[in-house]
Scaffold this active site. Structure first.
Site, PDB file in Angstrom:
ATOM      1  N   ASP A  69       0.816  -1.224   0.000  1.00 50.26           N
ATOM      2  CA  ASP A  69       0.000   0.000   0.000  1.00 50.26           C
ATOM      3  C   ASP A  69       0.843   1.265   0.000  1.00 50.26           C
ATOM      4  O   ASP A  69       0.608   2.184   0.788  1.00 50.26           O
ATOM      5  CB  ASP A  69      -0.942   0.005   1.220  1.00 50.26           C
ATOM      6  CG  ASP A  69      -2.143  -0.920   0.968  1.00 50.26           C
ATOM      7  OD1 ASP A  69      -1.971  -1.847   0.161  1.00 50.26           O
ATOM      8  OD2 ASP A  69      -3.212  -0.711   1.558  1.00 50.26           O
ATOM      9  N   TYR A 107      -7.624  12.153   4.213  1.00 50.84           N
ATOM     10  CA  TYR A 107      -7.863  11.948   2.777  1.00 50.84           C
ATOM     11  C   TYR A 107      -9.151  12.585   2.284  1.00 50.84           C
ATOM     12  O   TYR A 107      -9.474  12.494   1.107  1.00 50.84           O
ATOM     13  CB  TYR A 107      -7.796  10.440   2.485  1.00 50.84           C
ATOM     14  CG  TYR A 107      -6.492   9.880   2.981  1.00 50.84           C
ATOM     15  CD1 TYR A 107      -6.393   9.210   4.205  1.00 50.84           C
ATOM     16  CD2 TYR A 107      -5.303  10.121   2.289  1.00 50.84           C
ATOM     17  CE1 TYR A 107      -5.180   8.771   4.702  1.00 50.84           C
ATOM     18  CE2 TYR A 107      -4.077   9.683   2.777  1.00 50.84           C
ATOM     19  CZ  TYR A 107      -4.022   9.015   3.977  1.00 50.84           C
ATOM     20  OH  TYR A 107      -2.812   8.605   4.487  1.00 50.84           O
ATOM     21  N   HIS A 142       3.744   4.439   9.243  1.00 51.42           N
ATOM     22  CA  HIS A 142       3.697   3.023   8.866  1.00 51.42           C
ATOM     23  C   HIS A 142       5.054   2.492   8.411  1.00 51.42           C
ATOM     24  O   HIS A 142       5.241   1.282   8.310  1.00 51.42           O
ATOM     25  CB  HIS A 142       2.692   2.793   7.735  1.00 51.42           C
ATOM     26  CG  HIS A 142       1.286   3.111   8.127  1.00 51.42           C
ATOM     27  ND1 HIS A 142       0.632   2.481   9.156  1.00 51.42           N
ATOM     28  CD2 HIS A 142       0.421   4.036   7.638  1.00 51.42           C
ATOM     29  CE1 HIS A 142      -0.585   2.990   9.275  1.00 51.42           C
ATOM     30  NE2 HIS A 142      -0.745   3.933   8.385  1.00 51.42           N
TER      31      HIS A 142
END
Ligand SMILES: NCCCNCCCCCS
Ligand SMILES: [Zn+2]
Length: 664
Positions: free
Chosen positions: A92, A305, A135
């Site tokens: 991702d 987002y 992440h």
């Protein structure tokens, strides 16, 4: 001291070059709309602009492997096909010829922010960066992240400034597993994260994102995960977790620096989070962290987002960093069942590590296997809930209310022979009180409180209150000869027409408060050393501390776990903070309390003190003016009786006050 803003349009100059459904939401416009909103609102001009810089290899190697760094270094020279190929090894995330440059700028911006705060050039600040960081791992890019900006910043702060304890708060809706892995055995970095989890059914689908990952070896207890097992979480859920999980631990940890993984995909409208918390919640989350570490707070953008809620949330965060009044949060109706379960599990998992969580009760035993059944039932329950009650599709929410700074920040009403503390504006003008009110005052109190100049004091006091309510003044300090007498007067007459709801916080006790409303116009929370046989109504809540208000551990525990949740649910228009003579409250605690109470009533706090306590006017003024409160050093373990009593008090009151729920 000011607020730093880091932004460099270079970080908008990379994007997804091929089709990838998982990555298409991570677009340059995220940064553009955030910065433009700050410019349009005038907030960027009020910040101190700090230039971005590239992180050096050695700084990146504080967290990442040489192997990984060398590999990423090659990406600027790759063809499109090579970039696609290179990307396949990670999850991702996507690469671009310019993303390495931007990733160095993102990490470097976080370090610039740490420098600005740690050298005292600014009090706090925010870095608007992309790619995000939380992440990314030692040797892997992941979840749109290339270098772990905040993890590098934490290591950098320890190495360069000898910071002993760093608190990382990750309010992004995804679990920052990269940060967790980096510090899970490190007791000097406390990592807190909430995240959409749905019993491991949400990305990144990790077993170690659940509440029972508490850290390893010497880091045990220094990793706190709060999984959200349903979507649709609201402001109440977020504030409950702050009050009942994060803040008690954060105060006990007593960090020297606070870093925020400021992801705004936890806001309403975000396609990833699917939560319902409104952008103004970030004003309060930021505020609740600003009294830690003497105000040293660095926020670094992670996710977000939905371009509308992202921009609004960024503005809310920056406005609080600048010290503007907080917006009132309306109708907080307490955490939902799933949130209570999550926070109870987190509290229980950490009970053995944190004395402030010592009295957490275990959740009812349902083993993991039945959880998915339970969550299915919950799902059903939610669908049964009336459609309009749940967050509607299409995600519409009101623009956050304007947060106007009153022309005067802090005013004082003092006897003429008492000097006015620096920064405060002495209120000498006063309208004449209606004769009726004067006679009422006179025949109610024959004490000195309302002799000649007493009436003057009262008329100034009422003038001050009128100006607070009119938002001409933010907060105020009043010195009177007899605090208890004046408090009674104010409480009785205040609730007439001026304000709808008054939160009275009474520190110390001189005598029974013989005036308690039952109509809810006044909520009294009294923290003192004596238990009160007083009949407890929903609106009079006595908190008894075994050793009295001088016991800062017990005091802060009562403030975080009871006063704050109550105050948010009650949502007053005015806060009356009464310092009874001889309360014994410690100065730093007193300043922390004033700081935290600014979260209510747009900061309209009226501090009432006795003339013979004018020695602590200086610190009171400092707190009212918005200066960060000094950290509460070496907090002892709260007395078991107090912790126990607080838990019982919450259990008894939670029927009336839903924000007190910590047990399902
Ligand atoms: N539906 C798109 C899946 C995206 N999964 C990765 C999300 C990374 C967020 C970083 S804050
Ligand atoms: Zn995220």
């Amino acid at each position: 001291m000011g607020t730093a803003l880091l932004y460099d349009e270079e970080m908008t100059k990379y994007k997804l070059l091929w089709v990838d459904a998982a990555c298409k939401i991570e677009v340059p416009e995220r940064l553009i709309v955030s910065y433009e909103a700050l410019v349009r609102s005038g907030l960027s001009d009020r910040c101190i602009s700090i230039p971005a810089r590239e992180a050096s290899d050695s700084e990146i190697l504080l967290v990442h492997s040489e192997l990984y760094l060398e590999a990423v270094k090659k990406t600027p020279y790759m063809t499109l096909e090579d970039l696609k190929e290179f990307t396949l090894q990670f999850g991702d995330v996507y690469f671009h010829p310019n993303i390495y440059h931007c990733a160095k700028l993102a990490s470097g911006s976080a370090l610039q922010l740490v420098d600005s705060v740690m050298t005292g050039k600014v009090r706090n600040g925010i870095a608007l960066v992309r790619p995000p960081g939380h992440h990314s791992m030692h040797s892997a890019a992941n979840g749109f992240c290339v270098f772990n900006n905040v993890a590098i910043a934490a290591r950098y702060a320890k190495q360069k400034y000898g910071v002993k304890r760093v608190l990382i708060v990750d309010w992004d809706i995804h679990h920052g597993q990269g940060v967790q892995y980096c510090f899970e055995d490190d007791p000097s970095v406390l990592y807190f994260s909430w995240h959409r989890y749905e019993h491991q059914n949400f990305w990144p689908n990790l077993r170690e994102s659940d509440y029972d990952s508490v850290g390893k070896e010497s880091g045990a207890g220094f990793n706190i995960n709060v999984p959200w097992n349903n979507v649709g979480m609201e402001n109440s859920d977020y504030l409950s977790v702050f009050c009942h999980v994060l803040l008690p631990v954060a105060y006990e940890f007593c960090p020297d620096l606070v870093l925020v993984c400021a992801g705004f995909d936890s806001a309403i409208g975000d396609p990833e989070g699917e939560m319902c918390a409104t952008p103004d919640i970030f004003a309060h989350l930021t505020h609740l962290l600003m009294n830690l570490a003497g105000g040293k707070l660095c926020a670094v953008l992670e996710g977000g987002y939905n371009l509308t809620s992202l921009a609004q949330s960024v503005c809310q965060t920056v406005q609080t960093l600048l010290g503007d009044p907080l917006p009132q949060l309306a109708n907080l109706r307490g955490p939902c069942k799933s949130a209570v379960e999550s926070l109870q599990c987190a509290r229980s998992a950490h009970r053995r590590y944190w004395s402030f969580l010592k009295h957490a009760t275990d959740p009812p035993m349902t083993d993991i296997s039945t959880k998915h059944i339970k969550s299915a039932m919950e799902e059903e329950e939610k669908t049964e809930m009336a459609e309009e009650e749940r967050c509607t599709e299409g995600k519409v929410w009101p623009e956050p209310p304007e947060r106007l700074c009153p022309p005067v920040c802090s005013a004082s009403v003092l006897p003429d022979d008492v000097a006015c503390p620096d920064g405060l504006k002495r209120l000498s003008s006063s309208k004449d009180l209606e004769p009726l009110l004067v006679s009422k005052l006179k025949n109610r109190f024959r004490t000195a409180a309302v002799d000649g100049d007493g009436v003057t004091t009262f008329s100034r006091l009422y003038t001050l209150i009128e100006k607070l309510v009119a938002n001409e003044i933010r907060n105020g300090l009043v010195l009177v000869p007899d605090v208890a007498a004046v408090m009674m007067c104010v409480v009785q007459d205040l609730t007439s027409d001026l304000v709808k709801r008054v939160l009275v916080v009474c520190v110390g006790k001189e005598k029974e408060l013989d005036y308690v409303t039952t109509d809810g116009k006044v909520l009294v929370v009294q923290i003192s050393s004596e238990d009160s046989e007083e009949q407890r109504s929903k609106y009079y809540i006595p908190v008894c501390l075994k050793k009295g208000c001088s016991d800062t551990s017990g005091f802060i525990q009562a403030v975080l776990g009871l006063l704050l949740p109550l105050g948010y649910e009650y949502n007053p228009d005015l806060v009356l903070l009464v310092r009874m003579p001889g309360s014994g409250v410690v100065d730093s605690m007193w300043q922390q309390l004033i700081g935290l109470l600014q979260g209510f009533a747009k900061g309209h706090t009226l501090v009432l003190m006795q003339v013979n306590e004018k020695a602590c006017m200086g610190s009171t003024a400092s707190a009212l003016l918005g200066h960060p409160a000094p950290p509460l050093q070496d907090l002892q373990t709260p007395f078991p009786e107090d912790g126990d009593a607080l838990e019982r008090l919450r259990e008894r009151l939670q029927a009336d006050w839903k924000m007190l729920q910590t047990t399902s």
